[in-house]
Design a protein around this motif. Structure first.
Motif, mmCIF file in Angstrom:
data_model
loop_
_atom_site.group_PDB
_atom_site.id
_atom_site.type_symbol
_atom_site.label_atom_id
_atom_site.label_comp_id
_atom_site.label_asym_id
_atom_site.label_seq_id
_atom_site.Cartn_x
_atom_site.Cartn_y
_atom_site.Cartn_z
ATOM 1 N N ARG A 86 0.895 -1.107 -0.162
ATOM 2 C CA ARG A 86 0.037 0.015 0.003
ATOM 3 C C ARG A 86 0.930 1.340 0.195
ATOM 4 N NH1 ARG A 86 -3.000 1.104 5.408
ATOM 5 N NH2 ARG A 86 -0.723 1.228 5.876
ATOM 6 N N ASP A 87 1.977 1.223 0.930
ATOM 7 C CA ASP A 87 2.694 2.353 0.833
ATOM 8 C C ASP A 87 3.400 2.644 -0.567
ATOM 9 O OD1 ASP A 87 1.913 2.742 3.333
ATOM 10 O OD2 ASP A 87 3.908 1.954 4.482
ATOM 11 N N ILE A 88 4.101 1.370 -0.931
ATOM 12 C CA ILE A 88 4.600 1.677 -2.400
ATOM 13 C C ILE A 88 3.790 2.114 -3.426
ATOM 14 C CG2 ILE A 88 5.765 0.385 -4.288
ATOM 15 C CD1 ILE A 88 6.854 -1.332 -2.226
ATOM 16 N N LEU A 89 2.574 1.705 -3.503
ATOM 17 C CA LEU A 89 1.438 2.222 -4.395
ATOM 18 C C LEU A 89 1.190 3.695 -4.156
ATOM 19 C CD1 LEU A 89 -0.920 -0.807 -4.378
ATOM 20 C CD2 LEU A 89 0.795 -0.113 -6.260
ATOM 21 N N LYS A 90 0.812 4.200 -3.020
ATOM 22 C CA LYS A 90 0.836 5.486 -2.679
ATOM 23 C C LYS A 90 1.780 6.395 -3.109
ATOM 24 C CE LYS A 90 -3.125 4.924 0.532
ATOM 25 N NZ LYS A 90 -3.453 5.449 1.914
ATOM 26 N N GLY A 91 2.984 5.966 -2.843
ATOM 27 C CA GLY A 91 4.160 6.814 -3.149
ATOM 28 C C GLY A 91 4.353 6.736 -4.716
ATOM 29 N N VAL A 92 4.031 5.883 -5.459
ATOM 30 C CA VAL A 92 4.007 5.962 -6.970
ATOM 31 C C VAL A 92 3.041 6.984 -7.389
ATOM 32 C CG1 VAL A 92 3.741 4.732 -8.885
ATOM 33 C CG2 VAL A 92 4.938 3.591 -7.275
#
Length: 557
Positions: A86-92
């Protein structure tokens, strides 16, 4: 769309213990953050939660849990994997994925999606086909509850949605905005999704696997997320997973065989990831294929992307010039308003962007489609950029030759049996390919196939491919020694939404089309005499189909 009915929250009197649930939980059952059942009452909502341990059922969700305080998954590694994904996706979505590239390969010519995005108009309806008299609802593209909460007549939530519309009308940008709004966490409706995956289908084949594609396109190699972990997280929280598949018509495989489907297409036909909410976008030309029995069947929601209204056009232009020159933006709005042609163009977000770019350079605009694209292309070839080596002024005379060369490939792709939008390097002449890539007319994308990397060449937009193909075709037909020969080869013509120029202008050309078998006029403004002049000029003895749709010319006879 039927009237919504909120599902009441469970009673505290049940005495159920407060649980620690899964990453899939999202707040209370009632209110904006929770499922809404449309057109039904007394409906039960069943959640699927991962196991706490071998053979043990998961506890029920803690209703007061906030989105940023995720309950733990039973297995610590999966809980950590879910949070990490989730954190990686939001960062992207909040960084590189949140910028609109105004011109390819010009990194300093970008605008943030939040600063430039303007709602486009949509029409939603349930079903696999438009039925006369079927009720449609017009909504804005950010009214997510109205888009995602359409139900069947029996009250079942529809979890397959098809976004369709013409090239450049804003389908991809809608998906980008959904992903960005989810990452920002401010939209109350989107908070119900724990994970949102946005995939570009131009890099996919019919065999493509959903998990592999997510790892390739969204999660970097250093994420440490394994295929098993990603699949487990998706399966355990499928009710709160949103998958956005952008560009079905651009998918590399054109002739589909159900036996070869990977989990991406199996997700569309509900053989895998049945409970995930999955949206797919396409051009109308591939809508019938998408709605075949092997892919998206009823129930599904149709979302037709209609483009900008006059108010939307004004808002978009104001946002574009908000930080640079408001007076220039006002002048552009006035110029568009004075021309019916430009107003018609401006309903298409991509063409409006081109207008803004051209106006920013010279404070002038052309009034025909071909001249608008011609000027846009010349702008892309000659625009100065201090940071990158652009096409030099010495190469300007080669622009026409370059367009002609890549236009031949563009036309071959459009005329192929299933249409082709992705090409290999050897399909272009090397010099033309190099110049078009530098200008940004063509783009190059690295794609993984069978663990081996290779490069796909695509036009910056499908509409640009059509322009280059038309430019090439025009040069071929206009050669005096081949005009008759080329026109005689034409068998089918489809004329769509011609409103500014008379269809009867085709009359002379029709006189050379000896092998014409099928003529279709759809949503064209036929004034008195147009139909007679057009059809009487047909010389072909092979014409077997004359299809006139929505032209308001026959008086219902």
């Amino acid at each position: 769309m039927q009237q919504e009915a909120q599902v009441p929250a469970p009673s505290d009197a049940t005495g159920s213990p407060q649980p620690t649930g899964s990453i899939g939980n999202m707040g209370t059952v009632s209110g904006n953050n929770n499922p809404t059942i449309v057109g039904s009452s007394g409906v039960n909502i069943n959640y699927n939660f991962p196991l706490e341990g071998p053979g043990l059922p998961a506890s029920r969700p803690q209703l007061s849990q906030s989105p940023d305080q995720d309950p733990r998954l039973g297995a610590p590694s999966y809980q950590e994997a879910g949070n990490k994904i989730r954190d990686i996706l939001k960062g992207v979505y909040k960084t590189t994925g949140s910028y609109v590239q105004l011109l390819p390969r010009v990194d300093n010519d970008q605008m943030h999606i939040a600063g430039i995005y303007t709602k486009v108009q949509l029409e939603t309806l349930e079903g696999v086909a438009v039925v006369t008299g079927q009720k449609r609802e017009s909504v804005n593209s950010t009214e997510y509850a109205k888009i995602f909460l359409l139900t069947t007549r029996t009250g079942e939530l529809i979890k397959r949605l098809i976004f369709f519309g013409m090239g450049g009308v804003g389908k991809s940008t809608i998906f980008d905005k959904i992903a960005y709004d989810w990452a920002e966490g401010k939209d109350e409706f989107l908070k119900r999704f724990k994970l949102v995956f946005l995939l570009k289908m131009c890099a996919l084949f019919q065999e493509s696997d959903l998990v592999d594609s997510i790892l390739d396109q969204l999660l970097d190699e250093d994420s440490g997320i394994t295929e098993h972990e990603l699949d487990t997280v998706i399966q355990a929280n499928s009710n709160e997973v949103l998958v956005l598949l952008d560009g079905f018509d651009e998918m590399k495989t054109k002739t589909l065989k159900a036996a070869s489907f990977g989990s991406v297409l199996k997700a569309l036909n509900r053989k895998k990831y049945r409970e995930c909410c999955i949206c797919v976008s396409t051009r109308p030309s591939r809508l019938e294929t998408l709605m075949s029995t092997s892919l998206v069947q009823n129930p599904c929601t149709h979302v037709e992307v209609l483009g900008f209204t006059d108010d939307d056009v004004q808002e978009y232009v104001r946002k574009f010039y908000e930080t640079t020159d408001l007076d220039s933006g006002k002048a552009l709005i006035q110029t568009i308003g004075k021309s019916n042609t430009l107003r018609d163009f401006a309903t298409n977000p991509m063409l409006l962007l081109l207008m803004c770019l051209l106006w920013r350079e010279s404070q002038q605009l052309p009034e025909t489609t071909s001249r608008l694209f011609t000027k846009a292309v010349n702008y892309m070839f000659t625009r100065k950029d201090e940071d990158k080596k652009r096409v030099s002024d010495a190469n300007v005379p080669n622009v026409s030759k370059t367009l002609n060369a890549i236009g031949q490939t563009a036309l071959r792709g459009l005329m192929s049996a299933n249409q082709t939008f992705a090409f290999q390097k050897d399909e272009f002449k090397p010099k033309a390919l190099d110049l078009a890539l530098k200008a940004g007319i063509l783009t190059q994308q690295r794609v993984i196939k069978n663990l081996a990397p290779h490069n796909n060449i695509q036009f910056m937009h499908k509409t640009m491919q059509e322009y280059c193909a038309a430019n090439y075709l025009q040069k071929i037909i206009c050669r005096s020694d081949s005009r008759t020969e080329q026109l005689a080869r034409i068998e089918t013509i489809q004329v769509f939404r011609v409103s500014r120029y008379p269809v009867s202008d085709l009359a002379v050309a029709l006189g050379y089309m000896e092998n014409l078998t099928d003529l279709r006029l759809e949503k064209c403004s036929l004034v008195k005499g147009d139909l007679e002049k057009t059809t009487s000029s047909i010389c072909s003895q092979r014409l077997t189909s004359l299809d006139i749709v929505g032209c308001n010319t026959l008086g219902a006879t």
